[in-house]
Enzyme design. Sequence first.
Site, mmCIF file in Angstrom:
data_model
loop_
_atom_site.group_PDB
_atom_site.id
_atom_site.type_symbol
_atom_site.label_atom_id
_atom_site.label_comp_id
_atom_site.label_asym_id
_atom_site.label_seq_id
_atom_site.Cartn_x
_atom_site.Cartn_y
_atom_site.Cartn_z
ATOM 1 N N ASP A 145 23.774 -12.267 4.596
ATOM 2 C CA ASP A 145 24.106 -13.147 3.472
ATOM 3 C C ASP A 145 25.613 -13.330 3.323
ATOM 4 O O ASP A 145 26.088 -14.431 3.055
ATOM 5 C CB ASP A 145 23.524 -12.559 2.177
ATOM 6 C CG ASP A 145 23.776 -13.446 0.975
ATOM 7 O OD1 ASP A 145 23.548 -14.672 1.080
ATOM 8 O OD2 ASP A 145 24.196 -12.946 -0.082
ATOM 9 N N LEU B 191 0.813 -1.219 0.000
ATOM 10 C CA LEU B 191 0.000 0.000 0.000
ATOM 11 C C LEU B 191 0.845 1.267 0.000
ATOM 12 O O LEU B 191 0.368 2.364 0.286
ATOM 13 C CB LEU B 191 -0.985 -0.021 1.163
ATOM 14 C CG LEU B 191 -1.915 -1.255 1.171
ATOM 15 C CD1 LEU B 191 -2.914 -1.150 2.301
ATOM 16 C CD2 LEU B 191 -2.632 -1.448 -0.144
ATOM 17 N N CYS B 192 2.118 1.106 -0.345
ATOM 18 C CA CYS B 192 3.066 2.214 -0.382
ATOM 19 C C CYS B 192 2.992 2.905 -1.747
ATOM 20 O O CYS B 192 2.928 2.243 -2.775
ATOM 21 C CB CYS B 192 4.458 1.601 -0.201
ATOM 22 S SG CYS B 192 5.594 2.611 0.697
ATOM 23 N N HIS B 193 2.992 4.242 -1.752
ATOM 24 C CA HIS B 193 2.952 4.973 -3.021
ATOM 25 C C HIS B 193 4.335 5.019 -3.644
ATOM 26 O O HIS B 193 5.318 5.204 -2.944
ATOM 27 C CB HIS B 193 2.500 6.417 -2.788
ATOM 28 C CG HIS B 193 1.104 6.531 -2.297
ATOM 29 N ND1 HIS B 193 0.782 6.390 -0.968
ATOM 30 C CD2 HIS B 193 -0.063 6.750 -2.945
ATOM 31 C CE1 HIS B 193 -0.532 6.535 -0.820
ATOM 32 N NE2 HIS B 193 -1.066 6.741 -2.001
ATOM 33 N N MET C 137 9.139 4.628 4.935
ATOM 34 C CA MET C 137 9.189 3.240 4.474
ATOM 35 C C MET C 137 10.438 2.985 3.629
ATOM 36 O O MET C 137 11.033 1.905 3.710
ATOM 37 C CB MET C 137 7.933 2.879 3.662
ATOM 38 C CG MET C 137 6.659 2.819 4.485
ATOM 39 S SD MET C 137 6.815 2.021 6.104
ATOM 40 C CE MET C 137 7.359 0.379 5.657
ATOM 41 N N GLU C 138 10.824 3.980 2.851
ATOM 42 C CA GLU C 138 12.027 3.837 2.038
ATOM 43 C C GLU C 138 13.276 3.723 2.928
ATOM 44 O O GLU C 138 14.175 2.911 2.655
ATOM 45 C CB GLU C 138 12.179 5.029 1.082
ATOM 46 C CG GLU C 138 11.270 4.983 -0.136
ATOM 47 C CD GLU C 138 9.801 5.294 0.155
ATOM 48 O OE1 GLU C 138 9.488 5.736 1.292
ATOM 49 O OE2 GLU C 138 8.958 5.115 -0.752
#
Lengths: 186, 186, 186, 186, 186, 186
Positions: free
Chosen positions: B153, B100-102, B138-139
């Site tokens: 990793d 739901l992120c733009h 969010m980014e």
Amino acid sequence: MLARVLRRSLGDAGSRSSRCGYASKMTHTDEETGEARMVSVTTKAETHRRAQAQGRIVLSKEAFAVLEANELHTAKGNALVVAQIAGIQAAKTTSQLIPLCHPLMLGLIDVRLALNKATSSVDCKTTVETKGSTGVEMEALTATSVALLTVYDMCKAIDKHMVMQDIRVIEKQGGKSGDWQWAPHQ
Amino acid sequence: MLARVLRRSLGDAGSRSSRCGYASKMTHTDEETGEARMVSVTTKAETHRRAQAQGRIVLSKEAFAVLEANELHTAKGNALVVAQIAGIQAAKTTSQLIPLCHPLMLGLIDVRLALNKATSSVDCKTTVETKGSTGVEMEALTATSVALLTVYDMCKAIDKHMVMQDIRVIEKQGGKSGDWQWAPHQ
Amino acid sequence: MLARVLRRSLGDAGSRSSRCGYASKMTHTDEETGEARMVSVTTKAETHRRAQAQGRIVLSKEAFAVLEANELHTAKGNALVVAQIAGIQAAKTTSQLIPLCHPLMLGLIDVRLALNKATSSVDCKTTVETKGSTGVEMEALTATSVALLTVYDMCKAIDKHMVMQDIRVIEKQGGKSGDWQWAPHQ
Amino acid sequence: MLARVLRRSLGDAGSRSSRCGYASKMTHTDEETGEARMVSVTTKAETHRRAQAQGRIVLSKEAFAVLEANELHTAKGNALVVAQIAGIQAAKTTSQLIPLCHPLMLGLIDVRLALNKATSSVDCKTTVETKGSTGVEMEALTATSVALLTVYDMCKAIDKHMVMQDIRVIEKQGGKSGDWQWAPHQ
Amino acid sequence: MLARVLRRSLGDAGSRSSRCGYASKMTHTDEETGEARMVSVTTKAETHRRAQAQGRIVLSKEAFAVLEANELHTAKGNALVVAQIAGIQAAKTTSQLIPLCHPLMLGLIDVRLALNKATSSVDCKTTVETKGSTGVEMEALTATSVALLTVYDMCKAIDKHMVMQDIRVIEKQGGKSGDWQWAPHQ
Amino acid sequence: MLARVLRRSLGDAGSRSSRCGYASKMTHTDEETGEARMVSVTTKAETHRRAQAQGRIVLSKEAFAVLEANELHTAKGNALVVAQIAGIQAAKTTSQLIPLCHPLMLGLIDVRLALNKATSSVDCKTTVETKGSTGVEMEALTATSVALLTVYDMCKAIDKHMVMQDIRVIEKQGGKSGDWQWAPHQ
């Protein structure tokens, strides 16, 4: 070769040997130069492999109550379903996100989220399986991380103080190293 | 409408009002149905926005020493550089990972990783800036998470017990809600 | 477990049994909770599989004439070639578009488009083959849909009234369920 | 230039003029050569734009009953929620799927799915909004198509005969061409 | 069929036979129509395959000196490390970039970059290995191209005149055609 | 900070000053540490920008003849059309391929390919336009490179000796640095 240029510029044969002692364990760096390298898996056998990862996002009491209300009243649990789907999709993009990760055909991605009242958190546990030539712990970890990030996104209007905690691999089966379970660092 | 179908099947007008009290705060769910919804930002003004996130991955003493050795001897710090690039690339794919992120045009993505001997960890701090109509937390969180996953990793051949901790937004500027800094939940 | 939380909140053991009767057939939902789940294919044998899908986009007479003219005069058929390439590329991204779809290595993607004067439409037929552990009908359907969407995009300046119709799987070979051909619902 | 090579090889100046009559309307092909071209939007003003698309997937009575049961008993509607999320995510990847489509920053993607007993179908309606220099009908159509494909994927173990029907743009606001509503071809 | 439409419109049976003589060699076009087609690899055996590609980007003396200084003083060689990671990531996206390329599970991607004072260039050599049913030369070429593009991006503030040269496959092992080494066109 | 760790480990204050002299020109590396950094464009004005790039792939006489035959007889030019579409699509993924490249909304991507008998090559010229805060030369170069790679892919069954040459930016308009045209290194 870049390796040679670098070594020459460092003029540091002495320290090299000790570094190699370590670097030979760190499979993603070249033994001689410390440069990042992908590990070749071309000749490794394809076996059944499985990994489990988990993590949690800690919410304020208010945000937890909102999630719980959304859960109980509509029984739709949408915030958690959206996070679950995001986690599944993320597992499939792992090799695009993690530079030295091999692409793998995943046979199962199972992402589960649950509200944990004791810790005021959403807990996520992911299982990934493949028949392939390398392990799937990165896929399990990536799915878990992105599912938790999605919970953050959906609740951030109520609570910006959320914190993601304890994201780790908890179990691994198959492959050369055999079965394995997490235990804390000594 | 799905909304109507669901409500009818629940026949639960009483509980609805209390849910709505909460749901109006949870911007990503529909007030009536609790369903996931994207928030419209079409009419929001484009302003300068900035967010910072951080997190860390805790390593065993051995893994930490290997990373440090790779750092000190070749001064190439490749494991950390690879993680940095992975974080930058991940920030750009945030809207593909978080449902739901733009999508946003990012003006700056700055991912920094450092070895922290005191906590035997690699610490990551990310700053993201945009001129846009929604925030960039969010980014910043996504870049931080993927950078830490990349460290996992690269070190997992030496240490499978690594744990990612304390991933959170620490600061935010711009937008309707103004400047903000993280503080622990009360 | 989320399953448990949900079931408890529903307190609805009676209805559960009947639901399960159905859910056991709906392979992508958990039998107990109705939650979305990926089906595990890790232990399924890799066999040759093939699927065909088709669909069409109905155009106005004017738009059809333009496409036909582009076809006949330059013999380049570019609108159709662009749609064909878009379909092929889309088949490869199927598992990124459809959340519970497994990634697969596709051995053949054959997308064909033709002008059909009788129905004033562009008809698309796609064949996909793999040697893998799950079927390829989603890949064939996705390629067909995206090829038709591309035709819409290229003709929308002349005709916004186009409608996509009859997109379906028409044939399937290989796998546990064996050979199969489409027939209308009874 | 390819244009020249092609025209020369065709030696067909006469037919060219009539083709151009058409091609000038088909904005995605070069007027002279019929080759595919992206339309330049660099100098177009950014305005509020909105488009709605819809479509449906017709299910067998059995498959419809299963979806309905999943809906009513658990009220989780997961198959529909998964399809909704898939549609939202697909809207964001439109320019990667449709070759001559411009990338756009979407301000709203609203995908709604509902069970329609009268037609034994799942109906999907999508609204997309942007402040940008080109329309968003392709995004609305792509979201709708992928949401319906996802329903197919989730129900295909019960019913392989499902058919997607009537996928089209129904409404458009903003931009040079102003407001518009779908009507059948004359 | 599109093939038929096209052939009819050309009315050119005579030239067709000679075209087919060629087209049968050009595996990615349909023998009859010249249309682009993906080659089926579903029934080809999976064997070990390996390809090497190389190329270089020629820099101004000033830009070369800057890269060299960055290399020598910090010994971090970041511009080259960033290019290396970009090349590795690009190899994994080859089938998304090249329309008729099959997706492949890559077992090794090894991208090496070095400063070449004699030619004032950054030279790149890439090795890719797989166990699969088609060759990996496209992956090796794509990694090399994107690594060089990344060098351009990082140096373009100092030198916009850089030129990429001599990008080619230099060696190939495995597969039906056996071992092969590059030699200039006669 | 990593910067500090690295500098300390190098103990090399003297060489730092000269490095900085250079690094300040190399905008994608941190002045102090030489580490890769994205340049912030958040406060740069959005202006019209345009860049052109070109390159070519040299073919054997036989491969050239096949391409020419495909061109002349069917006038479909499919190999070139496929390459053109691949180039357009690649331009849109530039920021995902080039790590420190900013995402941009492209207003025009125009990729043209032509057979050049004199040099026995396919020549590609790409124009990209945007209204944005950074230039589009990377998009023009990426489109050109991927279009040429696609030609390689389509012809490699006839000719593995093809070489890509002279890929470079030839022209640039807009932005702080104003208009610019390529000239050879002095």
